[in-house]
Scaffold this active site. Structure first.
Site, PDB file in Angstrom:
ATOM      1  N   ASP A   1      -2.068  -2.329   9.765  1.00  0.00           N
ATOM      2  CA  ASP A   1      -2.156  -2.402   8.302  1.00  0.00           C
ATOM      3  C   ASP A   1      -2.678  -3.743   7.794  1.00  0.00           C
ATOM      4  O   ASP A   1      -3.000  -3.874   6.610  1.00  0.00           O
ATOM      5  CB  ASP A   1      -0.785  -2.134   7.668  1.00  0.00           C
ATOM      6  CG  ASP A   1      -0.356  -0.680   7.784  1.00  0.00           C
ATOM      7  OD1 ASP A   1      -1.219   0.166   8.073  1.00  0.00           O
ATOM      8  OD2 ASP A   1       0.844  -0.411   7.590  1.00  0.00           O
TER       9      ASP A   1
ATOM     10  N   MET B   1       5.454   0.455   3.115  1.00  0.00           N
ATOM     11  CA  MET B   1       4.415  -0.012   2.200  1.00  0.00           C
ATOM     12  C   MET B   1       3.637  -1.215   2.735  1.00  0.00           C
ATOM     13  O   MET B   1       2.843  -1.817   2.018  1.00  0.00           O
ATOM     14  CB  MET B   1       5.027  -0.361   0.843  1.00  0.00           C
ATOM     15  CG  MET B   1       5.531   0.838   0.065  1.00  0.00           C
ATOM     16  SD  MET B   1       5.926   0.386  -1.643  1.00  0.00           S
ATOM     17  CE  MET B   1       4.316  -0.118  -2.255  1.00  0.00           C
ATOM     18  N   GLY B   2       3.874  -1.574   3.987  1.00  0.00           N
ATOM     19  CA  GLY B   2       3.082  -2.634   4.604  1.00  0.00           C
ATOM     20  C   GLY B   2       3.375  -4.020   4.078  1.00  0.00           C
ATOM     21  O   GLY B   2       2.474  -4.863   4.044  1.00  0.00           O
TER      22      GLY B   2
ATOM     23  N   LYS C   1       0.839  -1.201   0.000  1.00  0.00           N
ATOM     24  CA  LYS C   1       0.000   0.000   0.000  1.00  0.00           C
ATOM     25  C   LYS C   1       0.872   1.249   0.000  1.00  0.00           C
ATOM     26  O   LYS C   1       2.051   1.226   0.354  1.00  0.00           O
ATOM     27  CB  LYS C   1      -0.933   0.011   1.210  1.00  0.00           C
ATOM     28  CG  LYS C   1      -0.245  -0.092   2.584  1.00  0.00           C
ATOM     29  CD  LYS C   1       0.296   1.221   3.131  1.00  0.00           C
ATOM     30  CE  LYS C   1       1.023   1.045   4.432  1.00  0.00           C
ATOM     31  NZ  LYS C   1       1.690   2.313   4.882  1.00  0.00           N
TER      32      LYS C   1
ATOM     33  N   GLY D   1       5.173  -6.497   5.432  1.00  0.00           N
ATOM     34  CA  GLY D   1       4.976  -7.493   6.470  1.00  0.00           C
ATOM     35  C   GLY D   1       3.506  -7.739   6.753  1.00  0.00           C
ATOM     36  O   GLY D   1       3.086  -8.886   6.983  1.00  0.00           O
TER      37      GLY D   1
END
Length: 313
Positions: free
Chosen positions: A146, A109-110, A12, A112
């Site tokens: 997230d 950017m999420g 994201k 994980g």
């Protein structure tokens, strides 16, 4: 006979990210506009005859420069996700989890969180535990703010610590050029720097995303959107990695409508007018500055099973 199911979840970018002061619980209230983009993490789950959870890294993992240093133990979110699903459902089966990492690690950017979301979807299907997407999202929220968005995908306003999601229906796609860094920034470290930089400021608690920002993204009004993209974490990320400012300026000089840090950084997201324009930006950054880039677009769907990869060994 061991069955394998592969799930895919998107990274994201935060098109809008306002951060409140530190709360008593150590977290920060935020107002975020999430956009899921076409850079994905894959997790393949294969059944085992015992109750062990084993993790490996797929050789196609473009985001990992040193596979030997990549953590595959209990601290990895895929392990935590699988264990949490087992404990929640009482289905104590073993699983081999193979991760294909493409989203920059510690890049804002999420990635994980996408791993955790893909693991929940893959193991839920593999084990037949029968949880729906909302139930998986509530479970995933315990792993990180997230994770629910990586499960749902698309675009959404996020409030609270980012886990209170209100989906948005976007009429058009937007195109972006990502500039990943060769290093990562720890999210807690960036938040800590932001708190220090704002220690003498009266920081309000955000309660909404700018309605004009929401409207601009929904309509893909790029002229309006370019003037509304904002991220409070930028000043902290630049304080920790000043070279980000140089790359941001290079991106805008290459024709990007706007360049901003995604999440806590250090990945930069450059807004382009369309796919062709994104390619032009990438070419200029590569030829003139030797900068590595990735073209993406959004919105894209959340975590889902890849049916063509499901098979029995």
């Amino acid at each position: 006979m061991s069955r394998t199911i592969t799930a895919r979840a998107p990274g994201k970018i935060n098109c809008y990210f306002k951060v409140g002061p530190p709360r008593e619980d150590g977290y920060h209230s935020v107002a975020s506009l999430y956009l899921a983009v076409s850079l994905y993490e894959d997790v393949s789950a294969t059944g085992r005859d015992d109750e062990e959870i084993h993790v490996s890294l797929h050789p196609d993992s473009t985001a990992v420069s040193d596979p030997d240093s990549f953590p595959l133990g209990p601290e990895n979110l895929v392990v935590k996700a699988a264990m949490m699903l087992r404990e929640h459902t009482g289905h104590y089966a073993g699983v081999d989890l193979c991760i294909t990492k493409r989203v920059p690690i510690a890049g804002g950017m999420g990635g994980g969180s996408a791993d955790a979301a893909a693991t929940l979807v893959a193991c839920n299907a593999l084990w037949g535990t029968g949880l729906n997407r909302e139930e998986l999202a509530r479970l995933g929220a315990r792993l990180g703010a997230d994770v629910p968005f990586a499960l749902h995908g698309g675009a959404a306003v996020g409030l609270g610590v980012g886990d209170l999601l209100a989906p948005l229906l976007l009429r058009e796609r937007t195109d972006w050029v990502l500039v990943p860094a060769s290093y990562g920034l720890s999210t807690p470290r960036v938040y800590g720097m932001l708190d220090r930089l704002r220690a003498a400021e009266d920081v309000p608690t955000p309660t909404e995303v700018d309605p004009d920002m929401v409207g601009a993204l929904m309509d893909a009004d790029l002229e309006a959107l370019s003037g509304l993209l904002v991220n409070d974490m930028t000043r902290a990320a630049l304080a920790l990695a000043p070279e980000l400012g140089v790359v941001r300026d290079l991106g805008e000089a290459a024709g990007a409508l706007h360049a901003l840090v995604s999440g806590s950084g250090p990945t930069l997201a450059l807004l382009a007018t369309d796919e062709s324009h994104a390619e032009e930006i990438m070419t200029q950054l590569s030829d003139e500055a030797g900068v590595a880039t990735i073209a993406v677009h959004g919105p894209v769907p959340g975590a889902s099973i890849l049916p063509t990869i499901e098979h029995t060994l």
